[in-house]
Scaffold this motif. Structure first.
Motif, short mmCIF file in Angstrom:
data_model
loop_
_atom_site.label_atom_id
_atom_site.label_comp_id
_atom_site.label_asym_id
_atom_site.label_seq_id
_atom_site.Cartn_x
_atom_site.Cartn_y
_atom_site.Cartn_z
N PRO A 193 43.75 55.84 46.44
CA PRO A 193 42.39 56.37 46.32
C PRO A 193 42.43 57.89 46.32
O PRO A 193 43.16 58.49 47.12
N LEU A 194 41.67 58.51 45.43
CA LEU A 194 41.76 59.96 45.27
C LEU A 194 41.30 60.70 46.52
O LEU A 194 41.79 61.79 46.82
N ASP A 195 40.37 60.08 47.29
CA ASP A 195 39.83 60.78 48.45
C ASP A 195 40.29 60.16 49.77
O ASP A 195 39.70 60.37 50.82
N ASN A 196 41.37 59.36 49.73
CA ASN A 196 41.85 58.70 50.95
C ASN A 196 43.36 58.52 50.88
O ASN A 196 43.86 57.67 50.15
N SER A 197 44.07 59.30 51.66
CA SER A 197 45.53 59.23 51.65
C SER A 197 46.07 58.12 52.55
O SER A 197 47.28 57.94 52.66
N ASN A 198 45.17 57.34 53.17
CA ASN A 198 45.60 56.30 54.11
C ASN A 198 45.73 54.91 53.49
O ASN A 198 45.89 53.93 54.21
N TYR A 199 45.65 54.85 52.16
CA TYR A 199 45.85 53.55 51.50
C TYR A 199 46.76 53.73 50.29
O TYR A 199 46.58 54.64 49.48
N ILE A 200 47.75 52.83 50.19
CA ILE A 200 48.69 52.85 49.07
C ILE A 200 48.87 51.42 48.58
O ILE A 200 49.04 50.50 49.40
N TYR A 201 48.84 51.24 47.28
CA TYR A 201 49.12 49.93 46.68
C TYR A 201 50.19 50.10 45.62
O TYR A 201 50.03 50.88 44.68
N GLN A 239 37.43 56.97 42.40
CA GLN A 239 38.55 57.27 41.51
C GLN A 239 39.88 56.99 42.22
O GLN A 239 39.98 57.07 43.44
N ILE A 240 40.90 56.68 41.40
CA ILE A 240 42.25 56.52 41.94
C ILE A 240 43.21 57.45 41.22
O ILE A 240 42.97 57.87 40.08
N LEU A 241 44.31 57.73 41.92
CA LEU A 241 45.47 58.36 41.30
C LEU A 241 46.47 57.24 41.04
O LEU A 241 46.90 56.55 41.96
N PHE A 242 46.79 57.02 39.76
CA PHE A 242 47.74 55.98 39.36
C PHE A 242 49.03 56.68 38.97
O PHE A 242 49.07 57.41 37.99
N GLU A 243 50.08 56.44 39.74
CA GLU A 243 51.36 57.11 39.51
C GLU A 243 52.33 56.16 38.83
O GLU A 243 52.57 55.05 39.31
N LEU A 244 52.90 56.59 37.71
CA LEU A 244 53.79 55.76 36.91
C LEU A 244 55.08 56.52 36.59
O LEU A 244 55.07 57.74 36.52
N SER A 245 56.17 55.77 36.39
CA SER A 245 57.46 56.39 36.04
C SER A 245 58.19 55.53 35.03
O SER A 245 59.30 55.06 35.27
N GLY A 246 57.56 55.29 33.89
CA GLY A 246 58.21 54.51 32.85
C GLY A 246 57.94 53.02 32.99
O GLY A 246 57.32 52.57 33.95
N PRO A 247 58.41 52.23 32.01
CA PRO A 247 58.06 50.81 31.93
C PRO A 247 58.75 49.91 32.96
O PRO A 247 58.38 48.75 33.11
N PHE A 248 59.78 50.43 33.66
CA PHE A 248 60.55 49.57 34.56
C PHE A 248 60.42 49.96 36.04
O PHE A 248 61.05 49.35 36.90
N SER A 249 59.60 50.97 36.33
CA SER A 249 59.43 51.42 37.71
C SER A 249 58.05 51.01 38.22
O SER A 249 57.11 50.87 37.44
N PRO A 250 57.93 50.83 39.53
CA PRO A 250 56.63 50.39 40.06
C PRO A 250 55.52 51.40 39.84
O PRO A 250 55.76 52.61 39.78
N GLY A 251 54.30 50.89 39.70
CA GLY A 251 53.13 51.75 39.65
C GLY A 251 52.54 51.84 41.05
O GLY A 251 52.58 50.89 41.82
N VAL A 252 52.00 53.01 41.39
CA VAL A 252 51.43 53.24 42.71
C VAL A 252 49.99 53.72 42.57
O VAL A 252 49.73 54.69 41.88
#
Length: 368
Positions: free
Chosen positions: A352-360, A336-349
């Motif tokens: 991985p839900l069980d690994n804080s050492n990777y960010i995309y 699973q992932i946590l997908f973080e969003l802030s509206g249509p013009f901001s980047p999505g992040v």
């Protein structure tokens, strides 16, 4: 120089160094492979003056030590077609004779005196880490490098060492991948350098599961990777890598937890209907009422996908390049992932839900 060896030994040497052979350089000798025979070992070396690879191959009978430079492409093609028998290699006055069974091939070689030797770093700073860790870090980042040569810093990956943390960061300005791991660093070594993506791709190809440790050394604007029988040296890219920490949002308006596999499969299906002349591969995502919807309509047809998710925060509609999402989802090892969003013009992040050492991080695409 005269040696007896197997076809497999020659193939192993050629395969190890082939990606460092120059195709564009004006020096003809750089289109060759330097082969050195000494003490029952064969050493293969190749360089394009940006990256150099040297490897050592055992199981050789050396009757006369020496060096020769073989024409790489021709030698490689011939070796692949040789029978599985004992091969004799002999060099005399830049003429290379390959004997097998009752047959022989003679090639014109290059002058070994003209071949640039791969340097050893002067007083390098060195550290080691498990190869499996570094190989995974490459896999999770290098695809985000740019292929546009007019902005060199984006064609490489930033390697940072601070205390016991090692980081790889890659960005093409449309997306960013960050992977972090822990290493033993008793001397508190610090390093920050941009490594060409070609170098890291080659290291990924050459690293084997049985190579337990990777040694990284750096100095003089160069970096060296040593593992197994491989010695790989590469220049560092000059320039200032952007401050990636400022780019990663510290908060968001919408948090979505969902299955990596389900999102990947849905986006891949939608991608089939997004291909247009612009090559933008745009898909629209709508998150509302604990459901993520992908609705795609094009001249080819239409598709509507729904995925049940856990969401917290505002509803959001946003568009992305489908390929950029797929590239990341394929290298995330979590379920699973946590997908973080802030509206249509901001980047999505993505995290991985069980690994804080990777960010995309991926920028959205503005649509009409």
């Amino acid at each position: 120089m005269k040696i007896f060896c197997s076809k497999d030994a020659l193939l192993a040497g050629v395969n190890a160094v082939q990606k460092a052979i120059s195709n564009k350089n004006t020096l003809p000798v750089l289109q060759g492979i330097l082969v050195t025979a000494e003490a029952q070992f064969l050493h293969f070396s190749a360089t394009d003056l940006e990256m150099g690879i040297r490897c050592q191959i055992p199981s050789t009978t050396v009757t006369e030590e020496g060096t020769m430079v073989v024409p790489a492409k021709l030698f490689s093609e011939i070796v692949r077609k040789l029978p599985d028998t004992t091969i004799t290699l002999e060099e005399k006055d830049k003429s290379i004779t390959i004997c097998y069974n009752e047959s022989e091939i003679v090639l014109n070689g290059y002058d070994p005196e003209e071949f640039p030797l791969l340097p050893d770093l002067m007083e390098p700073i060195t550290f080691t880490l498990p190869t499996i860790i570094f190989k995974n870090m490459i896999r999770q980042t290098v695809f985000s490098c740019s292929t546009e040569e007019n902005r060199p810093v984006f064609t490489g990956t930033l390697l940072q060492i601070e205390g016991t943390n090692i980081r790889l960061v890659a960005t093409d300005t449309h997306r960013l991948a960050l992977s972090i791991a822990s290493i033993s660093n008793s001397e508190e070594s610090r390093f920050s350098g941009i490594i060409p993506s070609k170098t890291l791709t080659e290291i990924y190809r050459l690293l084997r599961d049985e190579d337990e440790e990777l040694t990284i050394s750096y100095g003089n604007n160069q970096v060296v990777f040593q593992f197994g029988s491989i010695y790989l040296i590469s220049r560092l890219i000059e320039g200032q890598f952007p401050n990636y920490k400022q780019v990663i949002p510290q908060s968001c308006e919408t948090k979505v937890i969902l299955s990596v596999r389900k999102l990947l499969e849905s986006v891949e299906r939608a991608l089939v209907l997004t291909r247009d002349k612009s090559g933008a591969n745009i898909i629209k995502i709508n998150v509302k009422n604990n459901e993520l919807k992908i609705d795609q309509t094009s001249e080819l047809g239409k598709i509507s996908e729904q995925i049940v998710v856990e969401m917290e925060g505002k509803d959001v509609t946003i568009a992305f390049n489908a390929k950029f999402l797929i590239d990341a989802l394929k290298v995330i090892d979590s379920d699973q992932i946590l997908f973080e969003l802030s509206g249509p013009f901001s980047p999505g992040v993505m995290r991985p839900l069980d690994n804080s050492n990777y960010i995309y991080l991926v920028l959205p695409i503005r649509t009409a």
